[in-house]
Design an enzyme around this catalytic site. Structure first.
Site, PDB file in Angstrom:
ATOM      1  N   CYS A 107     -32.441 -36.318 -31.019  1.00 26.67           N
ATOM      2  CA  CYS A 107     -32.062 -37.220 -29.960  1.00 26.67           C
ATOM      3  C   CYS A 107     -33.290 -38.424 -29.879  1.00 26.67           C
ATOM      4  O   CYS A 107     -33.036 -39.498 -29.426  1.00 26.67           O
ATOM      5  CB  CYS A 107     -31.649 -36.860 -28.607  1.00 26.67           C
ATOM      6  SG  CYS A 107     -30.572 -35.565 -28.659  1.00 26.67           S
ATOM      7  N   CYS A 150     -23.846 -38.476 -32.975  1.00 23.67           N
ATOM      8  CA  CYS A 150     -23.344 -38.325 -31.660  1.00 23.67           C
ATOM      9  C   CYS A 150     -22.595 -39.406 -31.145  1.00 23.67           C
ATOM     10  O   CYS A 150     -21.868 -39.438 -30.246  1.00 23.67           O
ATOM     11  CB  CYS A 150     -24.146 -37.584 -30.686  1.00 23.67           C
ATOM     12  SG  CYS A 150     -25.494 -38.550 -30.388  1.00 23.67           S
TER      13      CYS A 150
END
Ligand code: FES
Length: 122
Positions: free
Chosen positions: A105, A36
């Protein structure tokens, strides 16, 4: 509901602990999530064999902010041996879990920690 953030995650997202730069840090680590593009910086102050203070900054999603915040709480006061043993699943567990789509994440937190320890030890 597995797709939603739990209260612990939301709390760390809304009120992140230990945000900022640590001047005179003994170790600094940076990690980037190649999926990302989000980035997390971790700063550690180390006295003898113990992390005595830490800060983080991230250009990341809510899960990355929560993971960074929780990580600083986990490492502050811990010995270097304890800190070396921290893995992303420990951060996820300490947050009470993350939605499956957001578990990746937490890699940012672990990678930044590894980078900081590597920089300190080499
Ligand atoms: Fe990039 Fe979460 S979406 S770290």
């Amino acid at each position: 509901m597995s797709e939603a953030y739990n209260e612990t995650v939301l709390d760390h997202y809304r009120n992140p602990r230990n945000v900022g730069v640590l001047k005179n840090a003994h170790a600094v680590g940076k990690a980037e999530n190649s999926a990302c593009g989000d980035v997390l910086h971790l700063y550690l102050a180390i006295d003898q064999d113990r992390v005595v203070d830490s800060r983080f900054q991230t250009f990341g999603c809510a899960a990355a902010i929560a993971a960074g915040s929780r990580l600083t709480e986990m490492v502050t006061g811990a010995t270097l041996d304890e800190v070396r043993a921290i893995r992303r699943r420990d951060v996820v567990e300490a947050l009470g879990g993350l939605p499956p789509m957001k578990v990746h994440c937490s890699v940012l937190a672990e990678d930044a920690l590894r980078a900081a320890l590597e920089a300190y030890e080499h």
